[in-house]
Design an enzyme around this catalytic site. Structure first.
Site, PDB file in Angstrom:
ATOM      1  N   LYS A 115      47.458  44.038  36.930  1.00 43.24           N
ATOM      2  CA  LYS A 115      47.392  42.753  36.205  1.00 43.24           C
ATOM      3  C   LYS A 115      48.668  42.512  35.410  1.00 43.24           C
ATOM      4  O   LYS A 115      49.126  41.380  35.288  1.00 43.24           O
ATOM      5  CB  LYS A 115      46.188  42.702  35.259  1.00 43.24           C
ATOM      6  CG  LYS A 115      44.853  43.060  35.888  1.00 43.24           C
ATOM      7  CD  LYS A 115      44.456  42.156  37.037  1.00 43.24           C
ATOM      8  CE  LYS A 115      43.484  42.854  37.965  1.00 43.24           C
ATOM      9  NZ  LYS A 115      43.972  43.105  39.325  1.00 43.24           N
ATOM     10  N   GLU A 199      44.510  40.105  25.447  1.00 44.61           N
ATOM     11  CA  GLU A 199      44.574  38.643  25.585  1.00 44.61           C
ATOM     12  C   GLU A 199      43.650  38.015  24.552  1.00 44.61           C
ATOM     13  O   GLU A 199      42.643  38.630  24.187  1.00 44.61           O
ATOM     14  CB  GLU A 199      44.078  38.207  26.976  1.00 44.61           C
ATOM     15  CG  GLU A 199      45.089  38.367  28.075  1.00 44.61           C
ATOM     16  CD  GLU A 199      44.559  37.884  29.424  1.00 44.61           C
ATOM     17  OE1 GLU A 199      43.400  37.424  29.507  1.00 44.61           O
ATOM     18  OE2 GLU A 199      45.321  37.971  30.394  1.00 44.61           O
ATOM     19  N   HIS A 234      29.551  39.680  36.677  1.00 44.19           N
ATOM     20  CA  HIS A 234      30.756  39.615  37.515  1.00 44.19           C
ATOM     21  C   HIS A 234      30.456  39.567  38.999  1.00 44.19           C
ATOM     22  O   HIS A 234      31.351  39.699  39.821  1.00 44.19           O
ATOM     23  CB  HIS A 234      31.721  40.760  37.182  1.00 44.19           C
ATOM     24  CG  HIS A 234      32.105  40.780  35.727  1.00 44.19           C
ATOM     25  ND1 HIS A 234      32.866  39.787  35.170  1.00 44.19           N
ATOM     26  CD2 HIS A 234      31.783  41.618  34.725  1.00 44.19           C
ATOM     27  CE1 HIS A 234      33.018  40.030  33.873  1.00 44.19           C
ATOM     28  NE2 HIS A 234      32.358  41.133  33.575  1.00 44.19           N
ATOM     29  N   ARG A 291      43.263  39.065  49.461  1.00 39.40           N
ATOM     30  CA  ARG A 291      42.401  39.246  50.637  1.00 39.40           C
ATOM     31  C   ARG A 291      41.699  37.928  50.949  1.00 39.40           C
ATOM     32  O   ARG A 291      41.770  36.983  50.169  1.00 39.40           O
ATOM     33  CB  ARG A 291      41.327  40.276  50.297  1.00 39.40           C
ATOM     34  CG  ARG A 291      40.469  39.818  49.121  1.00 39.40           C
ATOM     35  CD  ARG A 291      39.267  40.681  48.835  1.00 39.40           C
ATOM     36  NE  ARG A 291      38.411  40.058  47.837  1.00 39.40           N
ATOM     37  CZ  ARG A 291      38.530  40.183  46.532  1.00 39.40           C
ATOM     38  NH1 ARG A 291      39.505  40.924  46.012  1.00 39.40           N
ATOM     39  NH2 ARG A 291      37.718  39.566  45.700  1.00 39.40           N
TER      40      ARG A 291
HETATM   41  C1  MV4 Z   1      38.811  36.585  30.400  1.00 33.66           C
HETATM   42  C2  MV4 Z   1      37.720  35.937  29.764  1.00 33.66           C
HETATM   43  C3  MV4 Z   1      37.954  35.316  28.571  1.00 33.66           C
HETATM   44  N1  MV4 Z   1      39.179  35.374  28.018  1.00 33.66           N
HETATM   45  N2  MV4 Z   1      40.008  36.581  29.811  1.00 33.66           N
HETATM   46  C4  MV4 Z   1      36.318  38.575  33.933  1.00 33.66           C
HETATM   47  C5  MV4 Z   1      36.758  38.964  35.284  1.00 33.66           C
HETATM   48  C6  MV4 Z   1      38.227  39.051  35.233  1.00 33.66           C
HETATM   49  N3  MV4 Z   1      38.814  38.544  36.423  1.00 33.66           N
HETATM   50  C7  MV4 Z   1      38.620  38.266  34.040  1.00 33.66           C
HETATM   51  N4  MV4 Z   1      37.415  37.964  33.317  1.00 33.66           N
HETATM   52  C8  MV4 Z   1      37.461  37.280  32.166  1.00 33.66           C
HETATM   53  N5  MV4 Z   1      38.675  37.213  31.553  1.00 33.66           N
HETATM   54  C9  MV4 Z   1      40.181  35.997  28.637  1.00 33.66           C
HETATM   55  N6  MV4 Z   1      41.374  36.045  28.046  1.00 33.66           N
HETATM   56  C10 MV4 Z   1      36.486  35.974  30.389  1.00 33.66           C
HETATM   57  C11 MV4 Z   1      36.339  36.644  31.586  1.00 33.66           C
HETATM   58  C12 MV4 Z   1      35.011  36.638  32.122  1.00 33.66           C
HETATM   59  C13 MV4 Z   1      34.719  36.017  33.313  1.00 33.66           C
HETATM   60  C14 MV4 Z   1      35.708  35.421  34.097  1.00 33.66           C
HETATM   61  C15 MV4 Z   1      35.394  34.816  35.271  1.00 33.66           C
HETATM   62  C16 MV4 Z   1      34.070  34.820  35.716  1.00 33.66           C
HETATM   63  C17 MV4 Z   1      33.110  35.410  34.992  1.00 33.66           C
HETATM   64  C18 MV4 Z   1      33.406  36.019  33.782  1.00 33.66           C
HETATM   65  C19 MV4 Z   1      32.383  36.611  33.049  1.00 33.66           C
HETATM   66  C20 MV4 Z   1      32.688  37.214  31.871  1.00 33.66           C
HETATM   67  C21 MV4 Z   1      34.001  37.246  31.405  1.00 33.66           C
END
Ligand code: MV4
Length: 493
Positions: A115, A199, A234, A291
């Site tokens: 990341k 973040e 997730h 992918r």
């Molecule tokens: C975040 C966020 C809130 N703020 N980043 C979860 C999976 C990963 N790809 C990144 N994720 C998140 N990053 C910041 N700065 C909230 C999530 C997140 C989330 C993101 C997409 C779909 C579902 C989620 C469920 C919980 C938290």
């Protein structure tokens, strides 16, 4: 490319082979002992058993798979999703063996697999990102300084993580040090890489991802977005395209950012750029998946593009046959993931035999699956039974069509997430388009499914009573609720 091997199983192996067949390309399946009788094995022109059921003794054995390729004269490998699909070392070994990996180059996989490296690459293209640290952080005092700058709550993320693994929210500064220590040791043990970064936490975001295609001649296009906010721990539950919150301007801006992310790592093939969108419609780049994704069909439905065929053409070195201007959104598409899980019992996998298995069909209904009636769902892999996809002119019609398709789907022998998905897509928050990634946590309790059942049964009882009162000897089931209810009753037996 005259012959390809699909290094995967189940629905995606079948999905890939279908497109290959249409292109006149011969297909080779590799399978584990647990998948001997699976449809994808029978569908392939040739099939080779590569080991026992556990993935690390079969689907993850890159060397063994390359041996099969050599023996059968295979020219290209499609990795599907999961397993070896985002393994840079495997992609490299495919190349070293003189074969074509149907996917991006190893260095693109590697960059986006970290990341921090992904964000560093994207930064050169001015892609919007959530404020936080640019490098890995391990000093708690430094972390406190960052937290004060970006504002609490913050999120600690593992650089090697993804899909939410190894994330920790910190709401109070006093908790920071302990959470950071934990995040680092978790990341170390889960990924062998303890790098974490910080973040600002975006509360109540939407998860919107952009599908991209890039060829080896410098052409990169975006195939619009998929809205993936409806997820549980997730794991995506419902996906749709397009998203009802994007304006044409925002769609174009995000599309261009996604193309830039792809350019930032010299991407080739089909890829997905993930963004968070906050309540003020600000968007932030999160990560790129290198992918073909599970939910790719909704993008295919609204664009008319066969993403697997494009992957293969790109791997053959061909130029994209269309430009950005050629791509238009046609209608609306929904996908639900049908899992062999029990929503009434904390979504515990409910593996077993598919005693009844009858797919829905008709206009605008697509079922991507890898099972037939009478088959056992193996315990060794993801318990996804199928993906049910609908396509219609409008979002409302796509939802109504999905409800109809769910009602037409007959599965017994295992518990499934069909009812759960039906509840989700009929929920007022979903229907109105006002939802975020907290949808399931916010609204779902097991009793919402019992209530659904009870309502249907009440309607059934009323109709039956009415029929009796009016001295009819047949009950004409005019209500869809009645039909659903009868089916549910039968299934409970
Ligand atoms: C975040 C966020 C809130 N703020 N980043 C979860 C999976 C990963 N790809 C990144 N994720 C998140 N990053 C910041 N700065 C909230 C999530 C997140 C989330 C993101 C997409 C779909 C579902 C989620 C469920 C919980 C938290």
């Amino acid at each position: 490319m005259k012959k390809i091997l699909v290094a995967n199983r189940g629905e995606i192996a079948l999905r890939v082979m279908r497109s290959a067949k249409e292109m006149g390309i011969a297909t080779v399946a590799v399978y584990s002992e647990a998948d001997r009788n699976a449809p994808f094995v029978a569908y392939a022109d040739e099939a080779v058993c590569i080991g026992p059921a556990p993935s690390n003794q079969s689907y993850l054995r890159g060397e063994k798979i390359l041996e099969v390729c050599k023996k059968l004269g295979v020219e290209g490998i499609h990795p599907g999703y999961g397993f070896l699909s985002e393994n840079a070392k495997f992609a490299q070994s495919v190349k070293d063996a003189g074969l074509t990996f149907i996917g991006p180059d190893p260095h693109s996989i590697e960059t986006m697999g970290s990341k921090l490296a992904a964000k560093a690459a994207a930064r050169k293209y001015n892609i919007p990102m959530v404020p936080g640290t640019e490098d890995a952080i391990s000093d708690p005092e430094m972390a406190k300084k960052v937290a004060k700058e970006v504002g609490l709550p913050i999120l600690i993320k593992a650089s090697a993580g993804g899909g939410g693994k190894g994330m920790r929210i910190v709401e109070k500064i006093e908790e920071l040090e302990e959470q950071m220590t934990r995040a680092i040791s978790e990341a170390e043990s889960a990924f062998g890489d303890g790098s974490v970064f910080i973040e600002r936490y975006v509360a109540g975001p939407r998860h919107i991802e952009i599908q991209v295609l890039a060829d080896r001649h410098g052409n990169v296009v975006y195939l619009f977005e998929r809205e993936c906010s409806i997820q549980r721990r997730h794991q995506k539950v419902v996906e749709e395209a397009p998203s009802s919150i994007l304006t044409p301007e925002l769609r174009e801006a995000m599309g261009k950012s996604a193309v830039d992310v792809a350019r930032s790592c010299d991407y080739v093939g089909a890829g997905t750029v993930e963004f968070l969108v906050d309540e003020n419609l600000n968007y932030y780049f999160l990560e790129m998946n290198t992918r073909l994704q599970v939910e790719h069909p909704v993008s295919e439905m609204i664009t008319g593009v066969d993403l697997v065929k494009e992957q293969i053409k790109i791997a053959r070195g061909e130029k994209l046959s269309f430009s950005q201007e050629d791509l238009k959104i046609n209608g609306h598409s929904l996908e639900i993931r049908v899992y062999a899980e029990d929503p009434l019992n904390n979504f515990l996998p409910d593996i077993g035999k598919l005693t009844t298995y009858r797919r829905p069909s008709g206009p605008g209904v697509r079922v991507d699956d890898g099972f037939e009636e009478g088959m056992d769902i193996p315990i060794f892999y993801d318990p996804m039974i199928s993906k049910l996809i609908t396509h219609a002119k409008t979002r409302e019609e796509a939802i109504a069509r999905m409800v109809r398709a769910i009602d037409d789907y007959k599965i017994t022998g295992v518990k499934t997430t069909l009812d759960f998905c039906k509840w989700a897509i009929q929920h007022p928050a979903f229907v109105s388009g006002k939802f975020d990634t907290h949808f399931v946590k916010q609204y779902f309790t097991p009793d919402v499914l019992n209530i659904q059942d009870e309502e249907a049964e009440q309607v059934a009882a009323l109709i039956a009573a009415h029929a009796f009162a009016s001295q009819k000897n047949t009950v004409a089931p005019s209500s869809p609720a009645l039909k659903t209810s009868n089916w549910k009753k039968a299934r409970l037996q």
